[in-house]
Enzyme design. Structure first.
Site, short mmCIF file in Angstrom:
data_model
loop_
_atom_site.label_atom_id
_atom_site.label_comp_id
_atom_site.label_asym_id
_atom_site.label_seq_id
_atom_site.Cartn_x
_atom_site.Cartn_y
_atom_site.Cartn_z
N ASN A 8 35.85 -0.85 38.93
CA ASN A 8 34.58 -0.13 39.29
C ASN A 8 34.92 1.36 39.62
O ASN A 8 35.63 1.66 40.31
CB ASN A 8 34.03 -0.87 40.73
N GLY A 10 32.96 3.68 40.93
CA GLY A 10 32.29 4.32 41.85
C GLY A 10 33.29 4.23 42.92
O GLY A 10 33.73 4.78 43.77
N LYS A 11 33.78 2.95 43.16
CA LYS A 11 34.81 2.42 44.16
C LYS A 11 35.91 3.52 43.93
O LYS A 11 36.32 3.79 45.32
CB LYS A 11 35.14 0.98 44.02
N ASP A 63 37.09 -6.07 48.04
CA ASP A 63 36.01 -6.92 47.62
C ASP A 63 34.79 -6.49 48.41
O ASP A 63 34.92 -6.53 49.75
CB ASP A 63 36.21 -8.31 47.58
N SER A 64 33.64 -6.39 47.97
CA SER A 64 32.31 -5.97 48.82
C SER A 64 31.16 -6.85 48.22
O SER A 64 31.07 -7.49 47.20
CB SER A 64 32.05 -4.46 48.58
#
Ligand code: ITT
Length: 185
Positions: A8, A10-11, A63-64
């Site tokens: 990801n 963005g992360k 992990d979100s």
């Protein structure tokens, strides 16, 4: 050097900016790790870390999930699947006409340093907006307004989002612990 294992963009941007501001460099390992179907994002992270070979050295995984109160926490651990299938528009449609729009984001960081595992959590309460707003961020950001704010995460800069966000909180705890260990704090 700590490798941040994430697919990801963005992360990586959010976390690497915060770590860099404290002098900690992150290298990106753009690959998925096995995510088990578990009840909590903490379990996903602990399992995920174990599957990455020790030879990879110091590691970070994140992990979100988005947890909508009226839906009993859904999509939660299914956030990725729901984003791919329903997307932000699907969430808005599902919640059309609802006045109870409370939701929260949660992040769990798994940090493996010198073979030892450390877990950090971050949570951000807020509401789901009634329309998509903003072009920044990623994922559910255009429909999430953190508590006390009027703008969605997608209407904020990376720096602003980090101030309020679940990930920003987890990152601050991780940085604090790393600096303590290295005696820099
Ligand atoms: P990894 O490779 O790091 O696992 P991912 O995108 O699969 O990347 P998650 O499983 O943690 O990451 O994310 C689950 C879903 O929730 C996914 O669709 C994300 O886009 C979304 N999400 C996670 N953090 C978010 C945030 O801060 N703002 C908006 N959406 C977010």
């Amino acid at each position: 050097m700590i490798k941040f294992v994430t697919t990801n963009d963005g992360k990586f941007k959010e976390v690497s900016e915060m770590f860099a501001a404290k002098g900690i460099e992150l290298e990106r390992l753009n690959q998925p790790y096995p995510e088990i179907q578990a009840d909590s994002i903490g379990d996903v992270v602990e399992y995920g870390l174990k599957t990455i070979p020790a030879g990879e050295g110091d590691l970070l995984i994140d992990d979100s999930g988005l947890f909508i109160e009226k839906l009993g926490g859904f999509p939660g651990v299914y956030s990725s699947f729901v984003y791919k299938t329903l997307g932000c528009q699907g969430i808005l449609k599902l919640m059309m006409g609802w006045t109870a729009r409370e939701a929260r984001f949660e992040t769990c960081f798994g940090l493996r340093i010198g073979g030892e595992t450390h877990i950090f959590h971050g949570k951000c309460e807020g509401v789901i907006s009634t329309e998509m707003r903003g072009k920044g961020g990623f994922g559910y950001d255009p429909v999430f307004i953190p508590k006390g704010q009027r703008r969605t995460f997608a209407q904020m800069t990376v720096k602003e989002k980090n101030e309020f966000s679940h990930r920003g909180k987890a990152a601050r705890s991780a940085i604090k612990s790393l600096l303590k260990e290295s005696g820099d704090e």
